[in-house]
Design a protein around this motif. Sequence first.
Motif, PDB file in Angstrom:
ATOM      1  N   GLN A 218       0.842  -1.314  -0.165  1.00 10.65           N
ATOM      2  CA  GLN A 218      -0.081   0.122   0.063  1.00 10.65           C
ATOM      3  C   GLN A 218       0.708   1.435  -0.104  1.00 10.65           C
ATOM      4  O   GLN A 218       0.520   2.419   0.639  1.00 10.65           O
ATOM      5  CB  GLN A 218      -1.044  -0.066   1.280  1.00 10.65           C
ATOM      6  N   TRP A 219       2.121   1.303  -0.808  1.00 13.22           N
ATOM      7  CA  TRP A 219       2.891   2.351  -0.597  1.00 13.22           C
ATOM      8  C   TRP A 219       2.225   3.691  -1.335  1.00 13.22           C
ATOM      9  O   TRP A 219       2.794   4.783  -1.222  1.00 13.22           O
ATOM     10  CB  TRP A 219       4.168   2.104  -1.351  1.00 13.22           C
ATOM     11  N   PHE A 220       1.325   3.381  -2.415  1.00 11.48           N
ATOM     12  CA  PHE A 220       0.695   4.644  -3.024  1.00 11.48           C
ATOM     13  C   PHE A 220      -0.109   5.371  -1.899  1.00 11.48           C
ATOM     14  O   PHE A 220      -0.717   6.418  -2.304  1.00 11.48           O
ATOM     15  CB  PHE A 220      -0.237   4.025  -4.202  1.00 11.48           C
ATOM     16  N   LYS A 221      -0.562   4.358  -0.620  1.00 12.79           N
ATOM     17  CA  LYS A 221      -1.384   5.262   0.126  1.00 12.79           C
ATOM     18  C   LYS A 221      -0.595   5.708   1.377  1.00 12.79           C
ATOM     19  O   LYS A 221      -1.044   5.817   2.316  1.00 12.79           O
ATOM     20  CB  LYS A 221      -2.503   4.327   0.512  1.00 12.79           C
ATOM     21  N   LEU A 222       0.488   5.985   1.269  1.00 12.00           N
ATOM     22  CA  LEU A 222       1.484   6.268   2.251  1.00 12.00           C
ATOM     23  C   LEU A 222       0.842   7.424   3.205  1.00 12.00           C
ATOM     24  O   LEU A 222       0.947   7.737   4.504  1.00 12.00           O
ATOM     25  CB  LEU A 222       3.026   6.690   1.850  1.00 12.00           C
ATOM     26  N   LEU A 223       0.445   8.571   2.291  1.00 12.52           N
ATOM     27  CA  LEU A 223      -0.036   9.821   3.053  1.00 12.52           C
ATOM     28  C   LEU A 223      -1.193   9.860   2.815  1.00 12.52           C
ATOM     29  O   LEU A 223      -1.936  11.068   3.155  1.00 12.52           O
ATOM     30  CB  LEU A 223       0.648  11.090   2.363  1.00 12.52           C
ATOM     31  N   VAL A 224      -1.959   8.938   2.749  1.00 14.42           N
ATOM     32  CA  VAL A 224      -3.495   9.056   2.587  1.00 14.42           C
ATOM     33  C   VAL A 224      -4.074   8.860   4.098  1.00 14.42           C
ATOM     34  O   VAL A 224      -3.700   8.011   4.860  1.00 14.42           O
ATOM     35  CB  VAL A 224      -4.355   8.174   1.617  1.00 14.42           C
ATOM     36  N   PRO A 225      -5.311   9.747   4.509  1.00 15.57           N
ATOM     37  CA  PRO A 225      -5.419   9.759   5.755  1.00 15.57           C
ATOM     38  C   PRO A 225      -6.173   8.281   6.289  1.00 15.57           C
ATOM     39  O   PRO A 225      -6.632   7.702   5.275  1.00 15.57           O
ATOM     40  CB  PRO A 225      -6.813  10.726   5.821  1.00 15.57           C
ATOM     41  N   GLU A 226      -6.107   7.896   7.409  1.00  9.10           N
ATOM     42  CA  GLU A 226      -6.473   6.755   8.070  1.00  9.10           C
ATOM     43  C   GLU A 226      -7.867   6.495   7.584  1.00  9.10           C
ATOM     44  O   GLU A 226      -8.413   5.568   7.594  1.00  9.10           O
ATOM     45  CB  GLU A 226      -5.922   6.585   9.164  1.00  9.10           C
ATOM     46  N   VAL A 227      -8.690   7.838   7.823  1.00  4.08           N
ATOM     47  CA  VAL A 227     -10.144   7.580   7.638  1.00  4.08           C
ATOM     48  C   VAL A 227     -10.635   7.141   6.153  1.00  4.08           C
ATOM     49  O   VAL A 227     -11.687   6.596   6.104  1.00  4.08           O
ATOM     50  CB  VAL A 227     -10.954   8.818   8.016  1.00  4.08           C
ATOM     51  N   TYR A 228      -9.550   7.166   5.534  1.00  2.35           N
ATOM     52  CA  TYR A 228      -9.794   6.869   4.267  1.00  2.35           C
ATOM     53  C   TYR A 228      -9.114   5.571   3.615  1.00  2.35           C
ATOM     54  O   TYR A 228      -8.692   5.244   2.583  1.00  2.35           O
ATOM     55  CB  TYR A 228      -9.420   7.832   3.083  1.00  2.35           C
ATOM     56  N   SER A 229      -8.729   4.594   4.803  1.00  2.00           N
ATOM     57  CA  SER A 229      -8.033   3.449   4.373  1.00  2.00           C
ATOM     58  C   SER A 229      -6.546   3.549   4.226  1.00  2.00           C
ATOM     59  O   SER A 229      -5.850   2.756   3.507  1.00  2.00           O
ATOM     60  CB  SER A 229      -8.622   2.434   3.653  1.00  2.00           C
ATOM     61  N   GLY A 230      -6.045   4.683   4.512  1.00  2.00           N
ATOM     62  CA  GLY A 230      -4.769   5.111   3.832  1.00  2.00           C
ATOM     63  C   GLY A 230      -3.756   4.769   5.211  1.00  2.00           C
ATOM     64  O   GLY A 230      -4.084   4.602   6.252  1.00  2.00           O
ATOM     65  N   TYR A 231      -2.104   4.965   5.084  1.00  2.00           N
ATOM     66  CA  TYR A 231      -1.463   4.661   5.994  1.00  2.00           C
ATOM     67  C   TYR A 231      -1.051   5.949   6.842  1.00  2.00           C
ATOM     68  O   TYR A 231      -0.729   5.746   8.133  1.00  2.00           O
ATOM     69  CB  TYR A 231       0.049   4.066   5.514  1.00  2.00           C
ATOM     70  N   GLN A 232      -1.263   7.037   6.386  1.00  2.00           N
ATOM     71  CA  GLN A 232      -1.110   8.236   7.151  1.00  2.00           C
ATOM     72  C   GLN A 232       0.224   8.227   7.655  1.00  2.00           C
ATOM     73  O   GLN A 232       0.204   8.658   9.130  1.00  2.00           O
ATOM     74  CB  GLN A 232      -2.355   8.605   7.996  1.00  2.00           C
TER      75      GLN A 232
ATOM     76  N   GLU B  18     -16.301  12.714  -1.856  1.00  2.00           N
ATOM     77  CA  GLU B  18     -15.293  12.239  -2.900  1.00  2.00           C
ATOM     78  C   GLU B  18     -14.188  11.509  -2.685  1.00  2.00           C
ATOM     79  O   GLU B  18     -13.816  10.394  -3.146  1.00  2.00           O
ATOM     80  CB  GLU B  18     -14.829  13.688  -3.931  1.00  2.00           C
ATOM     81  N   ALA B  19     -13.411  11.950  -1.488  1.00  2.00           N
ATOM     82  CA  ALA B  19     -12.197  11.252  -1.048  1.00  2.00           C
ATOM     83  C   ALA B  19     -12.603   9.623  -0.638  1.00  2.00           C
ATOM     84  O   ALA B  19     -11.858   9.038  -1.008  1.00  2.00           O
ATOM     85  CB  ALA B  19     -11.598  11.926   0.064  1.00  2.00           C
ATOM     86  N   SER B  20     -13.455   9.626   0.187  1.00  2.00           N
ATOM     87  CA  SER B  20     -14.102   8.337   0.641  1.00  2.00           C
ATOM     88  C   SER B  20     -14.286   7.396  -0.504  1.00  2.00           C
ATOM     89  O   SER B  20     -13.817   6.248  -0.556  1.00  2.00           O
ATOM     90  CB  SER B  20     -15.260   8.398   1.290  1.00  2.00           C
ATOM     91  N   ALA B  21     -14.927   7.781  -1.609  1.00  2.00           N
ATOM     92  CA  ALA B  21     -15.068   6.818  -2.752  1.00  2.00           C
ATOM     93  C   ALA B  21     -13.888   6.683  -3.460  1.00  2.00           C
ATOM     94  O   ALA B  21     -13.840   5.490  -3.939  1.00  2.00           O
ATOM     95  CB  ALA B  21     -16.359   7.283  -3.540  1.00  2.00           C
ATOM     96  N   ILE B  22     -13.066   7.518  -3.656  1.00  2.00           N
ATOM     97  CA  ILE B  22     -11.701   7.417  -4.439  1.00  2.00           C
ATOM     98  C   ILE B  22     -10.681   6.423  -3.831  1.00  2.00           C
ATOM     99  O   ILE B  22     -10.117   5.571  -4.322  1.00  2.00           O
ATOM    100  CB  ILE B  22     -11.150   8.882  -4.708  1.00  2.00           C
ATOM    101  N   PHE B  23     -10.470   6.773  -2.695  1.00  2.00           N
ATOM    102  CA  PHE B  23      -9.461   5.936  -1.833  1.00  2.00           C
ATOM    103  C   PHE B  23      -9.736   4.751  -1.324  1.00  2.00           C
ATOM    104  O   PHE B  23      -9.112   3.949  -0.670  1.00  2.00           O
ATOM    105  CB  PHE B  23      -8.821   7.001  -0.899  1.00  2.00           C
ATOM    106  N   GLU B  24     -11.121   4.328  -1.484  1.00  2.00           N
ATOM    107  CA  GLU B  24     -11.290   2.945  -0.949  1.00  2.00           C
ATOM    108  C   GLU B  24     -10.981   1.895  -1.907  1.00  2.00           C
ATOM    109  O   GLU B  24     -10.773   0.536  -1.793  1.00  2.00           O
ATOM    110  CB  GLU B  24     -12.935   2.490  -0.936  1.00  2.00           C
ATOM    111  N   ASN B  25     -10.435   2.039  -3.216  1.00  2.00           N
ATOM    112  CA  ASN B  25      -9.983   1.388  -4.081  1.00  2.00           C
ATOM    113  C   ASN B  25      -8.578   1.065  -3.626  1.00  2.00           C
ATOM    114  O   ASN B  25      -7.640   1.860  -3.566  1.00  2.00           O
ATOM    115  CB  ASN B  25      -9.894   2.157  -5.640  1.00  2.00           C
ATOM    116  N   PRO B  26      -8.080  -0.312  -3.413  1.00  2.00           N
ATOM    117  CA  PRO B  26      -6.635  -0.519  -2.802  1.00  2.00           C
ATOM    118  C   PRO B  26      -5.750  -0.579  -3.887  1.00  2.00           C
ATOM    119  O   PRO B  26      -4.530  -0.348  -3.516  1.00  2.00           O
ATOM    120  CB  PRO B  26      -6.981  -2.278  -2.696  1.00  2.00           C
ATOM    121  N   LYS B  27      -6.021  -0.189  -5.011  1.00  2.00           N
ATOM    122  CA  LYS B  27      -5.087   0.105  -6.177  1.00  2.00           C
ATOM    123  C   LYS B  27      -5.131   1.445  -6.720  1.00  2.00           C
ATOM    124  O   LYS B  27      -4.590   1.823  -7.755  1.00  2.00           O
ATOM    125  CB  LYS B  27      -5.209  -0.834  -7.308  1.00  2.00           C
TER     126      LYS B  27
END
Length: 367
Positions: A43-57, A98-107
Amino acid sequence: MQVSHPSQLLQPEWAEIIRSEATVAERTGLLQPKQLQLIYQQQWFKLLVPEVYSGYQKSLPEMVQLEESLAWADGSFGWVVTLCSGAGWFAGFMPVKEASAIFENPKVCLAGSGASNGTATISGNGFVLNGSWKYASGAQHATHFTANCVVKEAQETVLGEDGNPRILSFIIDKKDVKLITAWKYTGMMGTGSDAFEINNLKVSADRSFRINPDFALVDQPLYRYPFLQLAEATLAANLSGMAIHFMNLAEVIFQEKLGLNKLSINQKTVLRNTFRRLETEFGQLREAFYFALNKSWSTPNNEKSTLKEALQEVSKTSRLLAKKARETVDQLYPFCGLQAASPDTEINRVWRDFHTAGQHSLLTFLE
């Protein structure tokens, strides 16, 4: 502070996957399936995505060290992860729905450009976008693109509160973007850095956002950290990782030369002393860089004067580290012989990647 070698943050099998596919990635102009599979798994593309959007933050120091390690493994690979995960940071500023919908995709993968090369003409409750942008690293793997646009009302440019043209950032689905093959440079060829165009695209206002700590919609320290120093630090870390990779390969060549009888005693002494000096000087600046980064991250926002000084030090050490990386690579290069000049060798690819990435304008000047 003592900073570990980049290899310490990567499992050996990760580095093997990244490097074993690097030659093919360069030849084809994009990251390879095994490399992408590793990115999605970790999940390296999600390193800085907020945790609330399933990111690593990730905290900024953690993220920067990891990106340095990935750039050490391979320049193109580290660059794509850095730029695309950096765009994931924008999730902290996007409308929640918008963010919730976009970042739920694991890829999910965001590519884009920081240049304000587009226009966003106000139309009802949304905008009509037009423009063209260069060098969107990771474009081939992107699910979405981000782009900066000058806001227009009819033919007139809308001014912001400061009297300058108002700039908004937008997130666009890949299907609404036209990719254009444009990367024709000597290095970083595995980044898939295509140009892209948007033509008369109608988007809702919910697809716009402002990259400014004052407009963060996720109330976490990561999204209150200034974008300038975040960008400077991540790019400097990439150059640092590539420089260390070059130094590691140069050291192997030096050891081979020292084991032969072709060099005089004085020449061998020059070889040893040059490497040790450059390694020491580079290591000292690298430690100063991470010290500044950690201090800026740990300084509370309400200590404005101290925080300002800490951020200025991040800018300064980022530029100095980039400068020292260039000097180190360029001073070692002549001692590496024709092996370093052959486009078929690993050390030459690292050299080309390093000097191409080093042309980024953000770290060109010391001030």
